[in-house]
Design a protein around this motif. Structure first.
Motif, PDB file in Angstrom:
ATOM      1  N   ARG A 441       0.826  -1.217   0.000  1.00 50.62           N
ATOM      2  CA  ARG A 441       0.000   0.000   0.000  1.00 50.62           C
ATOM      3  C   ARG A 441       0.854   1.258   0.000  1.00 50.62           C
ATOM      4  O   ARG A 441       0.360   2.348   0.252  1.00 50.62           O
ATOM      5  CB  ARG A 441      -0.926   0.000   1.217  1.00 50.62           C
ATOM      6  CG  ARG A 441      -1.892  -1.175   1.230  1.00 50.62           C
ATOM      7  CD  ARG A 441      -2.634  -1.287   2.539  1.00 50.62           C
ATOM      8  NE  ARG A 441      -3.302  -2.584   2.645  1.00 50.62           N
ATOM      9  CZ  ARG A 441      -3.633  -3.171   3.779  1.00 50.62           C
ATOM     10  NH1 ARG A 441      -3.336  -2.584   4.918  1.00 50.62           N
ATOM     11  NH2 ARG A 441      -4.239  -4.333   3.794  1.00 50.62           N
ATOM     12  N   VAL A 444      -0.373   4.437  -3.939  1.00 57.69           N
ATOM     13  CA  VAL A 444      -1.808   4.467  -4.227  1.00 57.69           C
ATOM     14  C   VAL A 444      -2.049   5.525  -5.297  1.00 57.69           C
ATOM     15  O   VAL A 444      -1.590   6.665  -5.169  1.00 57.69           O
ATOM     16  CB  VAL A 444      -2.640   4.802  -2.974  1.00 57.69           C
ATOM     17  CG1 VAL A 444      -4.119   4.921  -3.332  1.00 57.69           C
ATOM     18  CG2 VAL A 444      -2.439   3.743  -1.899  1.00 57.69           C
ATOM     19  N   ALA A 446      -5.386   6.966  -7.372  1.00 54.24           N
ATOM     20  CA  ALA A 446      -6.848   6.874  -7.451  1.00 54.24           C
ATOM     21  C   ALA A 446      -7.433   8.279  -7.568  1.00 54.24           C
ATOM     22  O   ALA A 446      -6.763   9.277  -7.276  1.00 54.24           O
ATOM     23  CB  ALA A 446      -7.393   6.165  -6.205  1.00 54.24           C
ATOM     24  N   ASP A 469     -12.362   2.904  -5.191  1.00 55.32           N
ATOM     25  CA  ASP A 469     -11.003   3.396  -5.016  1.00 55.32           C
ATOM     26  C   ASP A 469     -11.042   4.922  -4.983  1.00 55.32           C
ATOM     27  O   ASP A 469     -11.691   5.547  -5.833  1.00 55.32           O
ATOM     28  CB  ASP A 469     -10.104   2.958  -6.182  1.00 55.32           C
ATOM     29  CG  ASP A 469      -9.909   1.445  -6.265  1.00 55.32           C
ATOM     30  OD1 ASP A 469     -10.295   0.746  -5.310  1.00 55.32           O
ATOM     31  OD2 ASP A 469      -9.371   0.975  -7.286  1.00 55.32           O
ATOM     32  N   GLN A 498     -10.621  -0.001   3.077  1.00 53.61           N
ATOM     33  CA  GLN A 498      -9.405  -0.683   2.651  1.00 53.61           C
ATOM     34  C   GLN A 498      -9.547  -2.189   2.846  1.00 53.61           C
ATOM     35  O   GLN A 498      -9.133  -2.981   1.996  1.00 53.61           O
ATOM     36  CB  GLN A 498      -8.205  -0.146   3.441  1.00 53.61           C
ATOM     37  CG  GLN A 498      -6.871  -0.708   3.011  1.00 53.61           C
ATOM     38  CD  GLN A 498      -5.715   0.015   3.680  1.00 53.61           C
ATOM     39  OE1 GLN A 498      -5.086   0.876   3.094  1.00 53.61           O
ATOM     40  NE2 GLN A 498      -5.435  -0.342   4.914  1.00 53.61           N
ATOM     41  N   LYS A 503      -8.662   0.560  -2.958  1.00 54.33           N
ATOM     42  CA  LYS A 503      -7.458   1.356  -2.780  1.00 54.33           C
ATOM     43  C   LYS A 503      -7.873   2.704  -2.206  1.00 54.33           C
ATOM     44  O   LYS A 503      -8.593   3.463  -2.870  1.00 54.33           O
ATOM     45  CB  LYS A 503      -6.734   1.563  -4.114  1.00 54.33           C
ATOM     46  CG  LYS A 503      -6.113   0.317  -4.701  1.00 54.33           C
ATOM     47  CD  LYS A 503      -5.393   0.663  -6.009  1.00 54.33           C
ATOM     48  CE  LYS A 503      -4.753  -0.565  -6.624  1.00 54.33           C
ATOM     49  NZ  LYS A 503      -4.088  -0.219  -7.904  1.00 54.33           N
TER      50      LYS A 503
END
Length: 605
Positions: A441, A444, A446, A469, A498, A503
């Motif tokens: 993670r 990310v 998004a 997301d 999550q 995401k």
């Protein structure tokens, strides 16, 4: 020493030459004065000691015995500070046995972020640090003291006491901790119930039962948040009695350590051992604190607080210094939220002593610094034991970890780099606590969903509109906008999303504190939106990339579009709310004058 540690130390020294030199000149001038009772007028002296017993007046005035100040943050509101109620009597008794006198010079406010989390009172939390610094100054400005004992543990209290004390840099000072509460419901189990509550799977009764089992007695909360990070940093700076940080408030050893703090202070108030705090806290000591934070994955709040602490000693540091040190600092501890152990288990596994010893031996920490004890920083790599009612001894820790799931040696760390990372890009400069975030993670990418308050995000979660997301951009949460509250209430819903496979990440100019957890969070974004920062340009749907591997934080918007966008401004209705109620009016001047998070959110420069 590792080259990177020397390089960062050298550039801090060079950058700070003028301000540090001016600071030390003021310290030296204050030291050169006659002692308080000798230089003051008779009326001043009479007022200062009017309430003391006659024998103490004689000691101070005629015998010139040391007079020690106590600045205490005692109150019954904070579990961590409640044990301080009896400390002044204990300190006074020990001082009398050693021929010295003690006066409680003053008290400072101390608020609990756990109580105010997610509520309007949290908007006073960050500013309470500078209020505490001012309270410390008011206490010490009576100027009749030969040294000071500073009683504080939690989030803003220790930085505030330290900033205040450094403005009295001519005084020797020792910090006196109170210790953590005993282990209750595990932090992992507590967090699980919080997520279940956020999903409506358990009710308020079940949540309150879990929270009360976790926070159940005297002492600090047992997770490795800002309060316990404070104690780790004070050990690394040599400002405690060695090993004092994580001993339970009601342990027999705690009283012995508190009495030892009096003996320690008297040992540095005069003669060859004289060591005022302004000389002790030099650029090497500040670097040691930074390294200790990074090596343990400590609180992100200290990327704000220790900038201010350093500045109080005339030393100028920034987040680039933290980032460069992080690359040279091994991660040696896993304590919740960076692991499953709490601070009591950390202490049992070797605690601060193990970490400090390993950092010195591996060249990641300056061992050749002054501390409040004669043996120097090496003494902080040992653990205290009570040899008798009147005597403590310190013993070496074993070479190998007692529990390598909690602490590691420098040659076999949890990670080659420290627990915090700097992010830069067209959204500004931010920090992320990578030690608490699983590696899958760390990146990310998004679309953004923009919120102006944390309440807006919570409402969207409850409405079920966040099942996708996204990167939550929560702006107008910086110091100037609303006092930079912690946004902990956002962790359970984001954690739930999550956990459902989405995401998610958080980007904010607010804080998440030492309990920053498994959700990627780029926090302290500077400059803040209220001061025209780039978060004001973000729009719903913009693709946001948070890359903790590359150290970048960016809106993936073409340059022309980004340059042409107007910045959003804080809505008038929200500004009105931010400025009123629960005493927020009294802090308007601080909101107007506060510097950025990277400049320590100082209100006094």
């Amino acid at each position: 020493m590792k080259p990177a540690v020397n390089e960062v130390t050298a550039r801090i020294r060079e950058r700070s030459a003028a301000t540090r030199g001016a600071y030390l000149a003021r310290v030296d001038a204050a030291i050169a004065r006659p002692r308080g009772a000798d230089r003051m007028g008779c009326a001043n002296v009479a007022h200062a000691f009017a309430a003391l017993p006659g024998a103490d007046k004689l000691r101070i005035v005629a015998e010139r015995a040391p007079n020690l100040a106590v600045v205490t943050s005692y109150n019954d509101m904070l579990s961590a500070h409640q044990p301080y109620e009896g400390f002044p009597a204990l300190i006074r008794d020990e001082a009398h046995q050693l021929g010295a006198t003690v006066q409680v010079a003053g008290g400072v406010p101390a608020m609990c972020d756990g109580v105010t989390q997610g509520l309007a009172g949290m908007e006073l939390s960050l500013f309470s640090r500078d209020t505490i610094a001012m309270g410390t100054a008011i206490a010490l400005t009576h100027d009749v003291f030969d040294g000071a004992l500073l009683l504080g543990v939690c989030d803003k209290i220790v930085p505030g006491l330290l900033i205040g004390a450094l403005h009295f840099g001519h005084l020797p000072c020792v910090f006196v901790p109170a210790g953590p509460m005993s282990t209750g419901l595990s932090n992992t189990a507590k967090s699980k119930v919080r997520e279940q509550y956020a999903q409506g799977l358990v009710g308020r009764d079940e949540l309150l039962k879990a929270e009360s089992a976790a926070y159940h007695g005297a002492g600090t909360c047992t997770f490795y948040g800002t309060a316990n990070s404070n104690q780790m940093l004070l050990e690394a700076m040599g400002l405690h009695v060695p090993g004092a940080a994580f001993v339970h408030p009601h342990a027999e050893l705690r009283e012995a350590l508190t009495r030892e703090s009096v003996r320690t202070l008297l040992g540095i108030t005069k003669g060859a051992g004289f060591m005022p705090i302004g000389r002790l806290v030099d650029e090497r000591v500040i670097v040691n604190a930074m390294v200790a934070l990074l090596a343990t994955g400590g609180s992100t709040n200290h990327l704000i607080h220790w900038v201010a602490v350093a500045r109080a000693a005339g030393i100028v540091i920034d987040w680039t210094d933290f980032a460069d040190l992080s690359r040279a600092t091994p991660l040696l501890a896993r304590v919740y939220p960076n692991g499953v152990a709490d601070v009591n288990q950390f202490q049992a596994a070797g605690g601060p002593g193990f970490v400090i010893r390993e950092l010195i031996d591996s060249g990641a920490m300056h061992g050749d610094v002054s501390t409040v004890v004669a043996g120097g920083l090496r003494e902080y790599g040992k653990v205290p034991e009570q040899a008798s009612a009147q005597r403590l001894t310190w013993t070496d820790l074993p070479a190998a970890p007692i529990d390598d799931s909690i602490v590691r040696t420098a040659d076999a760390p949890f990670g080659a780099e420290g627990g915090l990372k700097l992010l830069t890009g067209n959204l500004g400069r931010a920090v992320i606590k990578v030690s608490a975030v699983p590696e899958d993670r760390h990146v990310v990418e998004a679309p953004a969903i923009v919120f102006n308050t944390q309440e807006e995000l919570l409402a969207a979660f409850k409405a079920g509109t966040l099942e996708r997301d996204f990167v939550a951009v929560v702006r107008f949460q910086g110091p100037a906008a609303c006092g930079m509250p912690e946004l902990h209430k956002l962790t359970p819903p984001l954690g739930v999303l999550q956990g459902r496979g989405f995401k998610v990440a958080l980007v904010t100019d607010g804080r998440m504190s030492g309990a920053s957890g498994k959700v990627p969070a780029a926090i302290h974004v500077s400059p803040e939106a209220m001061h025209g920062g780039p978060l004001g340009k973000v729009r719903d749907g913009d693709l946001i990339r948070l890359d903790a591997v590359a150290g970048t934080l960016a809106a993936l918007v073409d340059d022309a579009t980004w340059a042409s966008r107007e910045r959003a401004v804080l809505p008038d209705a929200q500004a009105e709310i931010n400025g009123h109620g629960l005493g927020r009016e009294l802090f308007a001047g601080m909101r107007r004058n506060v510097l950025s998070a990277e400049q320590g959110a100082c209100t006094w420069l």
